[in-house]
Design a protein around this motif. Structure first.
Motif, PDB file in Angstrom:
ATOM      1  N   ASP A  64       0.837  -1.213   0.000  1.00 44.00           N
ATOM      2  CA  ASP A  64       0.000   0.000   0.000  1.00 44.00           C
ATOM      3  C   ASP A  64       0.866   1.255   0.000  1.00 44.00           C
ATOM      4  OD1 ASP A  64      -2.169  -1.630   0.079  1.00 44.00           O
ATOM      5  OD2 ASP A  64      -2.600  -1.354   2.227  1.00 44.00           O
ATOM      6  N   GLU A  65       1.917   1.234   0.846  1.00 43.91           N
ATOM      7  CA  GLU A  65       2.796   2.408   0.932  1.00 43.91           C
ATOM      8  C   GLU A  65       3.516   2.646  -0.385  1.00 43.91           C
ATOM      9  OE1 GLU A  65       5.469   2.710   4.346  1.00 43.91           O
ATOM     10  OE2 GLU A  65       3.920   1.740   5.575  1.00 43.91           O
ATOM     11  N   ALA A  66       3.988   1.547  -1.009  1.00 42.15           N
ATOM     12  CA  ALA A  66       4.699   1.678  -2.291  1.00 42.15           C
ATOM     13  C   ALA A  66       3.773   2.243  -3.360  1.00 42.15           C
ATOM     14  CB  ALA A  66       5.255   0.313  -2.720  1.00 42.15           C
ATOM     15  N   GLU A  70       4.070   5.775  -5.366  1.00 39.77           N
ATOM     16  CA  GLU A  70       4.065   5.801  -6.832  1.00 39.77           C
ATOM     17  C   GLU A  70       3.000   6.776  -7.336  1.00 39.77           C
ATOM     18  OE1 GLU A  70       6.045   4.969  -9.141  1.00 39.77           O
ATOM     19  OE2 GLU A  70       4.639   5.561 -10.718  1.00 39.77           O
ATOM     20  N   ASP A  71       1.845   6.788  -6.665  1.00 43.78           N
ATOM     21  CA  ASP A  71       0.780   7.732  -7.042  1.00 43.78           C
ATOM     22  C   ASP A  71       1.279   9.172  -6.906  1.00 43.78           C
ATOM     23  OD1 ASP A  71      -0.834   5.639  -7.536  1.00 43.78           O
ATOM     24  OD2 ASP A  71      -2.091   5.842  -5.729  1.00 43.78           O
ATOM     25  N   LYS A  72       1.964   9.393  -5.761  1.00 42.77           N
ATOM     26  CA  LYS A  72       2.492  10.742  -5.533  1.00 42.77           C
ATOM     27  C   LYS A  72       3.522  11.104  -6.604  1.00 42.77           C
ATOM     28  CE  LYS A  72       1.871  10.983  -0.533  1.00 42.77           C
ATOM     29  NZ  LYS A  72       2.554  10.510   0.665  1.00 42.77           N
ATOM     30  N   ALA A  73       4.429  10.170  -6.891  1.00 41.55           N
ATOM     31  CA  ALA A  73       5.473  10.410  -7.892  1.00 41.55           C
ATOM     32  C   ALA A  73       4.838  10.705  -9.245  1.00 41.55           C
ATOM     33  CB  ALA A  73       6.392   9.196  -7.986  1.00 41.55           C
ATOM     34  N   ARG A 103      12.817   6.513  -5.253  1.00 42.46           N
ATOM     35  CA  ARG A 103      13.853   5.796  -4.475  1.00 42.46           C
ATOM     36  C   ARG A 103      13.221   5.171  -3.227  1.00 42.46           C
ATOM     37  NH1 ARG A 103      17.394   9.845  -5.566  1.00 42.46           N
ATOM     38  NH2 ARG A 103      16.941  10.882  -3.594  1.00 42.46           N
ATOM     39  N   HIS A 104      12.415   6.021  -2.586  1.00 45.02           N
ATOM     40  CA  HIS A 104      11.735   5.568  -1.373  1.00 45.02           C
ATOM     41  C   HIS A 104      10.851   4.346  -1.689  1.00 45.02           C
ATOM     42  CE1 HIS A 104       9.320   6.817   2.470  1.00 45.02           C
ATOM     43  NE2 HIS A 104       9.856   5.621   2.563  1.00 45.02           N
ATOM     44  N   ASP A 110      11.801  -3.425  -2.018  1.00 41.69           N
ATOM     45  CA  ASP A 110      12.796  -4.432  -1.634  1.00 41.69           C
ATOM     46  C   ASP A 110      12.373  -5.113  -0.332  1.00 41.69           C
ATOM     47  OD1 ASP A 110      14.268  -3.835  -3.817  1.00 41.69           O
ATOM     48  OD2 ASP A 110      15.772  -2.600  -2.757  1.00 41.69           O
ATOM     49  N   ARG A 111      11.896  -4.292   0.616  1.00 39.06           N
ATOM     50  CA  ARG A 111      11.476  -4.869   1.902  1.00 39.06           C
ATOM     51  C   ARG A 111      10.224  -5.732   1.718  1.00 39.06           C
ATOM     52  NH1 ARG A 111      11.349   0.147   5.817  1.00 39.06           N
ATOM     53  NH2 ARG A 111      10.800  -1.380   7.411  1.00 39.06           N
TER      54      ARG A 111
END
Ligand SMILES: [Zn+2]
Length: 235
Positions: A64-66, A70-73, A103-104, A110-111
């Motif tokens: 969800d965070e990723a 991505e939405d923000k980017a 990057r974030h 990766d995690r």
């Protein structure tokens, strides 16, 4: 009358054997052992499922965070190429934002991948435990069936013996029957036994020959007991 006690003893011994057989059936021991293992595996399934769900929630959170990053980017990127912003410095700042967000996101992915591997290994564990549980269930069912079958056979034989026993007991004098029962209780199941020579067939020990002779010469129906095991001796 005393000979009748021997018939009664034969039936009672048969009943005792059937009861002992019923109490010590290997099928029951095997079933209990499988049931104990079932309880352990059920517990393991429950624990592995809890761990798997916790890891799955963690995985979902990273996902969800990723996505949100991505939405923000994408939103910042849209502004970057929209033509609304013309200042080179501002454009540079927007590009830096996009890079930083991506990057974030990459770090989170990766995690997420690591967590996913843990979740997949727990999936496999839950599946394997479930397979073992199903195996044990089938085994318990099979043993339960086998046990029921043997128990049914024993119950049938028991009924025959008990019916015969009750019929014989009904012909024995109440006092003598009570004596016999008491002896059976004391002498590990032997209420009456044949006196063979000087030997009691109940305990297979000898009584003094004078005593054996006295018993043989007593009037028919005289009740005598073995000095060793206490059962009623039938000359
Ligand atoms: Zn004896």
């Amino acid at each position: 009358m005393l000979d009748t006690l021997l018939e009664l003893q034969t039936r009672d011994t048969a009943i005792d054997r059937l009861r002992h057989r019923s109490d010590t059936l290997p099928e029951r021991a095997a079933l209990e052992s499988v049931q104990a293992e079932q309880a352990v595996v059920e517990q393991q399934v429950a624990e592995a499922t809890v761990r798997r769900e916790a890891v799955a929630r963690e995985e979902q959170r990273f996902d969800d965070e990723a996505r949100s990053l991505e939405d923000k980017a994408a939103e910042v990127e849209r502004r970057l190429y929209s033509g609304e912003v013309t200042s080179p410095r501002e454009l540079q700042a927007l590009q830096a934002d996009v890079d930083q967000l991506r990057r974030h996101r990459g770090g989170l992915e990766d995690r997420e991948l690591e967590v996913m591997e843990r979740r997949e290994s727990l999936d496999a564990e839950v599946t394997e435990l479930g397979r073992r549980a199903a195996e044990l269930e089938a085994e318990a069912e099979r043993l339960g069936g086998a046990l029921g079958e043997v128990e049914g056979e024993i119950d049938g034989e028991m009924l025959v013996e008990r019916t015969a026993r009750d019929e014989i007991a009904a012909t024995v004098d109440d006092g003598l029957l009570a004596d016999y029962e008491q002896c059976r209780h004391r002498a590990r199941g032997m209420g009456a036994a044949r006196l063979n020579g000087n030997t009691c067939q109940g305990c297979h020990l000898s009584i003094p020959s004078v005593e054996a002779e006295r018993i043989r010469k007593s009037p028919s129906g005289t009740v005598a007991h073995c000095d060793n095991c206490g059962c009623i001796l039938v000359p």
